[in-house]
Scaffold this active site. Structure first.
Site, PDB file in Angstrom:
ATOM      1  N   LYS A   1      -7.224  57.286  22.429  1.00 28.46           N
ATOM      2  CA  LYS A   1      -6.674  58.597  22.794  1.00 28.46           C
ATOM      3  C   LYS A   1      -5.156  58.509  22.902  1.00 28.46           C
ATOM      4  O   LYS A   1      -4.627  57.723  23.676  1.00 28.46           O
ATOM      5  CB  LYS A   1      -7.262  59.034  24.143  1.00 28.46           C
ATOM      6  CG  LYS A   1      -6.531  60.200  24.822  1.00 28.46           C
ATOM      7  CD  LYS A   1      -7.162  60.579  26.166  1.00 28.46           C
ATOM      8  CE  LYS A   1      -6.344  61.648  26.898  1.00 28.46           C
ATOM      9  NZ  LYS A   1      -6.928  62.005  28.221  1.00 28.46           N
TER      10      LYS A   1
ATOM     11  N   GLU B   1      -9.387  67.193  27.626  1.00 31.16           N
ATOM     12  CA  GLU B   1      -8.977  67.257  26.220  1.00 31.16           C
ATOM     13  C   GLU B   1      -9.166  65.936  25.489  1.00 31.16           C
ATOM     14  O   GLU B   1      -9.340  65.921  24.271  1.00 31.16           O
ATOM     15  CB  GLU B   1      -7.506  67.700  26.123  1.00 31.16           C
ATOM     16  CG  GLU B   1      -6.446  66.600  26.275  1.00 31.16           C
ATOM     17  CD  GLU B   1      -6.434  65.941  27.646  1.00 31.16           C
ATOM     18  OE1 GLU B   1      -7.018  66.505  28.588  1.00 31.16           O
ATOM     19  OE2 GLU B   1      -5.850  64.848  27.778  1.00 31.16           O
TER      20      GLU B   1
ATOM     21  N   ARG C   1     -11.565  63.804  25.411  1.00 35.97           N
ATOM     22  CA  ARG C   1     -12.864  63.678  24.760  1.00 35.97           C
ATOM     23  C   ARG C   1     -12.950  64.543  23.504  1.00 35.97           C
ATOM     24  O   ARG C   1     -13.683  64.219  22.575  1.00 35.97           O
ATOM     25  CB  ARG C   1     -13.969  64.015  25.770  1.00 35.97           C
ATOM     26  CG  ARG C   1     -13.868  65.397  26.340  1.00 35.97           C
ATOM     27  CD  ARG C   1     -14.661  65.564  27.640  1.00 35.97           C
ATOM     28  NE  ARG C   1     -13.980  64.990  28.803  1.00 35.97           N
ATOM     29  CZ  ARG C   1     -14.500  64.974  30.034  1.00 35.97           C
ATOM     30  NH1 ARG C   1     -15.697  65.476  30.263  1.00 35.97           N
ATOM     31  NH2 ARG C   1     -13.819  64.447  31.038  1.00 35.97           N
TER      32      ARG C   1
ATOM     33  N   ASP D   1      -0.453  59.421  28.852  1.00 32.27           N
ATOM     34  CA  ASP D   1      -1.804  59.753  28.430  1.00 32.27           C
ATOM     35  C   ASP D   1      -2.110  59.333  26.984  1.00 32.27           C
ATOM     36  O   ASP D   1      -3.146  59.664  26.453  1.00 32.27           O
ATOM     37  CB  ASP D   1      -2.051  61.261  28.636  1.00 32.27           C
ATOM     38  CG  ASP D   1      -3.510  61.584  28.943  1.00 32.27           C
ATOM     39  OD1 ASP D   1      -4.246  60.680  29.344  1.00 32.27           O
ATOM     40  OD2 ASP D   1      -3.900  62.754  28.762  1.00 32.27           O
TER      41      ASP D   1
ATOM     42  N   ASP E   1      -0.046  65.380  28.705  1.00 34.77           N
ATOM     43  CA  ASP E   1      -1.205  66.181  29.105  1.00 34.77           C
ATOM     44  C   ASP E   1      -0.838  67.080  30.285  1.00 34.77           C
ATOM     45  O   ASP E   1      -0.834  66.650  31.426  1.00 34.77           O
ATOM     46  CB  ASP E   1      -2.369  65.247  29.481  1.00 34.77           C
ATOM     47  CG  ASP E   1      -3.611  66.019  29.922  1.00 34.77           C
ATOM     48  OD1 ASP E   1      -3.664  67.245  29.677  1.00 34.77           O
ATOM     49  OD2 ASP E   1      -4.522  65.382  30.478  1.00 34.77           O
TER      50      ASP E   1
ATOM     51  N   LYS F   1      -2.571  71.496  35.146  1.00 35.98           N
ATOM     52  CA  LYS F   1      -2.599  70.556  36.268  1.00 35.98           C
ATOM     53  C   LYS F   1      -1.584  70.980  37.329  1.00 35.98           C
ATOM     54  O   LYS F   1      -0.581  71.624  37.006  1.00 35.98           O
ATOM     55  CB  LYS F   1      -2.190  69.158  35.774  1.00 35.98           C
ATOM     56  CG  LYS F   1      -3.217  68.447  34.925  1.00 35.98           C
ATOM     57  CD  LYS F   1      -2.687  67.091  34.482  1.00 35.98           C
ATOM     58  CE  LYS F   1      -3.678  66.374  33.576  1.00 35.98           C
ATOM     59  NZ  LYS F   1      -4.932  65.991  34.237  1.00 35.98           N
TER      60      LYS F   1
ATOM     61  N   ASP G   1      -8.388  70.875  30.332  1.00 34.71           N
ATOM     62  CA  ASP G   1      -7.829  69.592  30.779  1.00 34.71           C
ATOM     63  C   ASP G   1      -8.742  68.419  30.422  1.00 34.71           C
ATOM     64  O   ASP G   1      -8.350  67.262  30.535  1.00 34.71           O
ATOM     65  CB  ASP G   1      -7.577  69.647  32.297  1.00 34.71           C
ATOM     66  CG  ASP G   1      -6.625  68.557  32.769  1.00 34.71           C
ATOM     67  OD1 ASP G   1      -6.007  67.895  31.900  1.00 34.71           O
ATOM     68  OD2 ASP G   1      -6.497  68.379  33.994  1.00 34.71           O
TER      69      ASP G   1
END
Ligand code: BES
Ligand code: MN
Ligand code: ZN
Length: 492
Positions: free
Chosen positions: A261, A345, A347, A284, A266, A273, A343
């Site tokens: 990833k 995201e 996956r 991230d 993010d 967030k 959020d």
């Protein structure tokens, strides 16, 4: 830093500092440190009596101009309880010693191995530790505090035949530092496009094949997960693919797909967030960078199997075009995904990454991602969460982690977790409708995109970076899992 093995006696080695380690309740009179204690005129024994030298984990005891030694200093690093001493501890104490000494101006050091670790593996761990200590986080400071560096290190007392281990240590530690350096970049200096540029440059230098998919090709390939996350951002996404294809790999051999990833920032997207600690989300993309750095290393260690790294890279931003809660995405695999929280995201992009790796021929998969806050709740910042199936594949990975000196812990991916990810209107939903187990339900979601292929998922959200420096490592990205992955490619 130049590192070499030497057979010189610790008493006569010329260095700014001679380093070794002591255990709790070490026997200073007859034990492995007795010779040093005698040379230092019994000072170690004295310090032990006054409880200044206890051997407790990462304690630093520094003697200046020890009589009877040529070295200008003697540093004894605490190694803790002998029964708890492991590869992680040895590597960390070498790093901690190097960081301690470089800040005190040492340029040339000698590290003395001692019982019970004089083997080639020990020399490798020490060398890795010394090299990892080189990276500091002062790139954007106008006045660099930390320009002091150790230039030369000798490892003393190693068993014969450790030279190859030093070469391997350098490959792994330099790849890890390559990862840490890039992962520490803030998001304005590390967009998906810039990350792809770093990957491309490294691939060319390493002799890896490289294919960077731009927005158009990502659309052609119908990577709806990646496109859905990228929609809110002004920065276009990239799918980075690196391939290591050795001539000696036989046709029936496994092909390992490494999927990581790389969300370069993010914000959470429309499910935004809170602003406190949001800055940490510049890390991230550590899972993706871990996989790129692993490729950098294996291009040099040259295992006998084909390895493909697939790294979806994007920002996750709110915006007028952003994916909204309730939206449905068509993943590349054909499975539809109801996005209940923008959020979650990581996956979504990994769904396409895992599927694409299989399409490129991967017969075995490992993915790495800073995927869930829930893994930090479960394991804190101490262990990587390891999910996988089948069991023997997962166990091979966990055993590899232990010998590589990385702390990892197995987590469950039972079918019941997958049930919690079933959507009422699409094939799957991106967050669980049940309570708790957020790291496990995230893993169960990923599993949906792995087919029948043996697969391991590493949730590195707790371990990918340090909020504060440790004695053995600067603040920032850690380069976790690279070393284990490099060893794993060989075991496969
Ligand atoms: N990148 C985060 C996970 C994360 C959180 C990494 C904290 C490191 C530290 C991920 O994209 C995320 O936001 N996950 C959500 C999932 C939730 C919405 C189901 C989380 O863990 O809160
Ligand atoms: Mn997120
Ligand atoms: Zn994320």
């Amino acid at each position: 830093m130049q590192i070499q093995l030497e057979t010189t006696s610790p008493l006569t080695v010329e260095a700014d500092a001679l380093v070794t380690f002591a255990f709790e309740k070490d026997e200073l009179i007859d034990g492995p440190l007795a010779e040093l204690d005698r040379a230092a005129g019994g000072r170690l024994k004295e310090l032990a009596t006054s409880h200044e030298l206890t051997g407790k984990s990462l304690e630093m005891v520094l003697l200046h101009y020890p009589a009877g030694l040529k070295a200008a200093r003697l540093l004894i690093v605490g190694a803790g309880k002998p029964e708890k001493f492991d590869n992680t501890m040895l590597r960390r104490l070498a790093s901690a010693a190097a960081r301690h000494l470089k800040s005190r101006g040492a340029k040339r050091i000698a590290f003395l191995l001692r019982e019970p670790r004089k083997d080639a593996g020990a020399a490798q761990l020490v060398a890795e530790g010394l090299l990892l200590a080189e990276l500091e986080l002062d790139k954007y400071k106008s006045e660099k505090k930390n320009q002091k560096a150790i230039e030369q290190a000798s490892i003393l007392g190693a068993d014969p035949g450790a030279a190859e281990a030093l070469e391997r240590a350098r490959i792994i530690a330099e790849s890890q530092n390559w990862a840490r350096d890039i992962a520490n970049e803030p998001s304005n200096r590390l967009t998906p496009t810039i990350l792809a540029g770093h990957a491309e440059k490294m691939a060319r230098e390493s002799g890896l094949q490289v294919d960077i998919l731009n927005e158009e090709r990502i659309e052609e390939m119908k990577m709806g997960g990646l496109l859905g996350v990228a929609r809110g951002s002004a920065e276009p996404p990239r799918m980075i693919v690196l391939t290591y294809n050795p001539p000696q790999a036989n046709p029936g051999a496994p092909v390992l797909g490494l999927v990581g990833k790389a969300v370069t920032f993010d914000t959470g997207g429309i499910s935004i967030k809170p602003s406190k600690h949001m800055d940490a989300m510049k890390y991230d993309m550590c899972g993706g960078i871990t996989m790129l750095a692993t490729m950098r290393a294996i291009a040099r260690t040259k295992p006998a199997i084909k390895v493909i790294a697939v790294v979806p890279a994007t920002e996750n931003m709110p915006g007028g075009r952003a994916t909204k809660p309730g939206d449905i995405l068509f993943s590349m695999s054909g499975k539809t995904i109801e996005v209940l929280n923008t959020d979650a995201e990581g996956r979504l992009i990994l769904a396409d990454g895992l599927f694409y790796a299989r399409q490129l021929g991967a017969t075995h998969l490992v993915d790495a991602a800073t995927l869930t806050g829930a893994i930090v709740v479960a394991l804190s910042t101490l262990n990587v969460g390891v999910f996988g199936r089948p069991d023997d594949y997962t166990r091979l990975f966990l055993d590899t982690a232990r010998t590589a000196g990385e702390r990892m812990w197995q987590m469950p991916v039972d079918d019941d977790y997958a049930d919690m990810m079933k959507s009422q209107i699409a094939d799957v939903q991106n967050i669980s409708s049940g309570d708790g187990g957020g790291a496990c339900t995230a893993a169960a979601f990923l599993r949906e995109f792995t087919g029948d292929v043996p697969w391991i998922h590493l949730d590195i959200a707790g371990t990918a970076w340090l909020d504060d420096a440790k004695p053995w490592m600067a603040k920032g990205a850690t380069g976790v899992a690279i070393r284990t992955l490099v060893d794993f490619t060989e075991k496969l």
